[in-house]
Design an enzyme around this catalytic site. Sequence first.
Site, mmCIF file in Angstrom:
data_model
loop_
_atom_site.group_PDB
_atom_site.id
_atom_site.type_symbol
_atom_site.label_atom_id
_atom_site.label_comp_id
_atom_site.label_asym_id
_atom_site.label_seq_id
_atom_site.Cartn_x
_atom_site.Cartn_y
_atom_site.Cartn_z
ATOM 1 N N ASP A 132 83.868 80.875 -138.155
ATOM 2 C CA ASP A 132 83.720 80.142 -136.907
ATOM 3 C C ASP A 132 82.330 80.268 -136.278
ATOM 4 O O ASP A 132 82.192 80.234 -135.065
ATOM 5 C CB ASP A 132 84.786 80.646 -135.919
ATOM 6 C CG ASP A 132 84.937 79.736 -134.711
ATOM 7 O OD1 ASP A 132 84.645 78.540 -134.839
ATOM 8 O OD2 ASP A 132 85.316 80.231 -133.634
ATOM 9 N N CYS A 188 106.267 69.438 -136.676
ATOM 10 C CA CYS A 188 106.308 69.266 -135.221
ATOM 11 C C CYS A 188 107.445 68.334 -134.792
ATOM 12 O O CYS A 188 108.031 68.514 -133.718
ATOM 13 C CB CYS A 188 104.978 68.721 -134.705
ATOM 14 S SG CYS A 188 103.630 69.927 -134.716
ATOM 15 N N CYS A 191 108.879 67.207 -131.066
ATOM 16 C CA CYS A 191 108.536 68.213 -130.057
ATOM 17 C C CYS A 191 107.203 67.867 -129.387
ATOM 18 O O CYS A 191 106.219 67.551 -130.048
ATOM 19 C CB CYS A 191 108.447 69.593 -130.705
ATOM 20 S SG CYS A 191 107.959 70.916 -129.565
ATOM 21 N N CYS A 194 103.704 71.465 -126.407
ATOM 22 C CA CYS A 194 102.289 71.784 -126.176
ATOM 23 C C CYS A 194 101.610 70.705 -125.333
ATOM 24 O O CYS A 194 100.828 71.003 -124.429
ATOM 25 C CB CYS A 194 101.554 71.995 -127.501
ATOM 26 S SG CYS A 194 101.508 70.557 -128.593
ATOM 27 N N CYS A 198 100.170 71.550 -121.364
ATOM 28 C CA CYS A 198 98.734 71.639 -121.090
ATOM 29 C C CYS A 198 98.450 71.195 -119.654
ATOM 30 O O CYS A 198 98.628 70.019 -119.321
ATOM 31 C CB CYS A 198 97.943 70.775 -122.065
ATOM 32 S SG CYS A 198 96.151 70.833 -121.767
ATOM 33 N N CYS A 214 89.639 70.797 -121.896
ATOM 34 C CA CYS A 214 90.292 72.011 -122.393
ATOM 35 C C CYS A 214 89.815 73.238 -121.609
ATOM 36 O O CYS A 214 88.616 73.434 -121.403
ATOM 37 C CB CYS A 214 89.997 72.181 -123.877
ATOM 38 S SG CYS A 214 90.725 73.671 -124.601
ATOM 39 N N CYS A 244 99.108 76.237 -124.912
ATOM 40 C CA CYS A 244 99.709 75.346 -125.918
ATOM 41 C C CYS A 244 100.296 76.129 -127.091
ATOM 42 O O CYS A 244 101.193 75.640 -127.785
ATOM 43 C CB CYS A 244 98.699 74.309 -126.404
ATOM 44 S SG CYS A 244 97.316 74.957 -127.365
ATOM 45 N N CYS A 248 104.726 76.963 -128.094
ATOM 46 C CA CYS A 248 105.088 76.427 -129.419
ATOM 47 C C CYS A 248 106.262 77.208 -130.015
ATOM 48 O O CYS A 248 106.184 78.430 -130.168
ATOM 49 C CB CYS A 248 103.880 76.500 -130.359
ATOM 50 S SG CYS A 248 104.238 75.914 -132.039
#
Length: 315
Positions: A132, A188, A191, A194, A198, A214, A244, A248
Amino acid sequence: MQNLLEISGKIKLKARELGLLDCVILPAGFLAEEQAYFQNWLVRGMHGEMGYMERNVEKRLDPRELYENAKTVIVVLQNYFPSETQSDTTAPVLSKYAYGTDYHFVLKNKLKLLLSFIQAEIDGCSGRPFVDSAPVLERAWAKRAGLGWLGKNSNLISVEHGSFFFIGELVLDIELPFDKPKLVRDHCGNCTKCVDACPTKAIVANRVVDARRCISYQTIELKGDLDESLKGQFENRVFGCDICQDVCPWNLKSKPHNEPDFKPKTEMLALKRDDWYALEKPLFSELFKNSAVKRTGFEGLKRNLKFINHTTKPV
């Protein structure tokens, strides 16, 4: 000469010994499926002030452009789900990934150890770890590796592990026995937990996150003033955001990590609301030494605290 199964087995055993959740060996190549999505995301300006996302697009889509003579990509996962969280439920909330030592250091060190093992036990190759901090599309590679699917919040989700994990890559200039990744379908379904949870409505479409809205971007990446139109919507998040992921259903499977470097300081978890707002730089430096929180810095953290403060108390 070692046979292919023996080579693959040795590498994966070493990865497990290093405390990694999973390890998949893939051929380096072009991420054709991700090209249109990524470029459209950039064109729409959803990366905000993260100008580095616009640079080296070719390298992001193909590690062979990033690392000379790249032939193999080893994708690994590292669990960071904590066994305990902050004690004061009214205190400003720190993202779970920032509890301990900065993951860039921890995971990169593990990948370097894996590289040294491969060089000593299998082939005297050259390689480079990525965590990253370089133009690599981590989630795309993890998806290609069959380690999960991209959820509606754009995070990689694993049937076995949920989504509280880091993704790392080790790129090598030799060919290793490649895995045949299993096809992981999208679980998913209908659903929308998330999306609904948010608070800033940053998930603007299925698997599309507008970084500008975000909370993680606002509290970490943004260098200037925070977006006043989002005032009162951060739900007490001061550095990063897990909302989020917390909602889950697949994270009901998350199990606490056993990585010593990710163990949080007891004093940090014990900080009460007033302690955060009274925080001075010496204590900040002590509590967050080698932490990802250093990325926003003391002044950035104070800026965030001021933004989420809804009382008349001075910050």
